[in-house]
Design a protein around this motif. Structure first.
Motif, PDB file in Angstrom:
ATOM      1  N   ALA A 123       6.892   5.784  -0.021  1.00 30.75           N
ATOM      2  CA  ALA A 123       6.028   5.261  -1.245  1.00 30.75           C
ATOM      3  C   ALA A 123       7.093   5.707  -2.455  1.00 30.75           C
ATOM      4  O   ALA A 123       6.581   6.614  -3.378  1.00 30.75           O
ATOM      5  N   ARG A 136       0.863  -1.334  -0.061  1.00 33.54           N
ATOM      6  CA  ARG A 136      -0.076  -0.025   0.223  1.00 33.54           C
ATOM      7  C   ARG A 136       1.034   1.279  -0.150  1.00 33.54           C
ATOM      8  O   ARG A 136       0.548   2.271  -0.667  1.00 33.54           O
ATOM      9  N   GLY A 159       1.969   2.021  -3.495  1.00 33.18           N
ATOM     10  CA  GLY A 159       1.119   1.646  -4.316  1.00 33.18           C
ATOM     11  C   GLY A 159       0.870   0.834  -5.338  1.00 33.18           C
ATOM     12  O   GLY A 159       0.443   0.741  -6.408  1.00 33.18           O
ATOM     13  N   ASP A 160       1.394  -0.507  -4.762  1.00 32.48           N
ATOM     14  CA  ASP A 160       1.159  -1.727  -5.542  1.00 32.48           C
ATOM     15  C   ASP A 160       1.373  -2.932  -4.562  1.00 32.48           C
ATOM     16  O   ASP A 160       2.380  -3.407  -4.235  1.00 32.48           O
TER      17      ASP A 160
END
Length: 320
Positions: free
Chosen positions: A318, A120, A123-124
């Motif tokens: 991230a 998370r 972003g993947d």
């Protein structure tokens, strides 16, 4: 898997997962109940009473080594898959995962948590989960390889079966490699896409030029650390057997820990230790006491993870 099932898929899949989750927990409970009926509470309590400060200090020190190695391996695999994971952040997440694995049923919930959280944050989620799956698999492969060598080298209850087991394992590995080469890696088939993804992950995350040596070294050091902790547990529990006898027995117990059917880490490990020690001419009670002490030492070594869990301030950047 459930797309062909239409509207029933959303409910069927969670139901199956819940069933297997409860089944694994029930298996772990059954093993513990069987041991209690067979040996009573004596071996469990006797081992815990013998734990002293030197054993705890050794467990904490070895725990630092094994946790850093696991985090390094994870960082390398994640980087190979294209999701950056700094070593410092990986160590914090691994400590938290080890603590959750040692305190929650199943023995894998901590790894599930770190996989989903990292996914998370970058972003993947899919790639984050795959990074944890592959790094854990790399650790298990190295453990099995080390076990095969040492179980051949030293006498153990499973030594007569090793040639057949090794032949089967090699045949399965060859079949997987051949299938990976012959089957199409692209197309509309779900299996083709999954196979293509798996082959790409192995090439980039495990066998990449910048990753394979580190993954191998980190895994070997982690296995050595787990073996050392088990040997400390054996001596703490009062075992006076020579190391040449204890080493293969501890390997069998470590292999049993790969079965995700336990109660806060207890279950198959104690069952296999009881059988292995008894089959090697020692006593089942000695095996259970050793495995119980090992579980307690691992829990103590994971306590830094409780601090990480409570702080709730660790964030994986991230950055992809």
């Amino acid at each position: 898997m459930g797309e062909e099932a239409g509207d029933a898929a959303p409910t069927a899949t969670p139901a199956r997962r819940s069933f297997w989750g409860w089944a694994r927990l029930a298996l772990g409970v059954a093993v513990l109940v069987g041991l209690l009926c067979w040996l009573g509470t004596g071996p469990f309590l006797a081992g815990l009473r013998l734990i002293d400060a030197p054993a705890l200090a050794a467990a904490l020190a070895i725990g630092v080594l094994t946790t850093v190695c696991a985090a390094w391996r994870w960082s390398l695999v994640a980087g190979g898959l294209g999701v950056r994971l700094p070593l410092r952040e990986a160590v914090a997440h691994c400590y938290r995962a080890i603590f959750l694995n040692a305190t929650l049923p199943g023995g894998i919930l901590g790894d599930v948590h770190r996989a989903v959280r990292h996914g998370r944050d970058v972003g993947d989620v899919g790639r984050g989960i795959r990074a944890v799956v592959w790094e854990r698999m790399a650790g298990q492969v190295v453990l099995v390889a080390v076990a095969a060598v040492l179980l051949f080298a030293f006498p153990s209850p499973v030594r007569p079966f090793l040639p057949v087991a090794t032949a089967v394992a090699v045949a399965v590995l060859v079949a997987v490699v051949v299938a990976a080469r012959l089957l199409p890696h692209s197309g509309a088939s779900r299996w083709a896409r999954a196979l293509g993804t798996a082959v790409s992950d192995v090439r980039l995350g495990l066998l990449g030029r910048r990753t394979w040596a580190g993954v191998l070294l980190a895994s070997a050091l982690a296995v050595a650390g787990h073996l050392a902790t088990f040997l400390v547990a054996a001596r703490t529990a009062g075992s006076t057997a020579p190391l040449t006898l204890l080493l293969p027995l501890t390997l069998l117990a470590l292999l049993a820990m790969g079965v995700p059917a336990n109660v806060a880490g207890f279950g198959p490990r104690e069952g296999v230790a009881a059988w292995a020690f008894a089959a090697a001419g020692l006593t089942a009670a000695e095996g259970v006491a050793t495995a119980t002490v090992y579980g307690a030492l691992v829990l103590v070594a994971s306590l830094p993870g409780a601090a990480v869990l409570l702080a709730r301030r660790v964030r994986v950047p991230a950055t992809v």
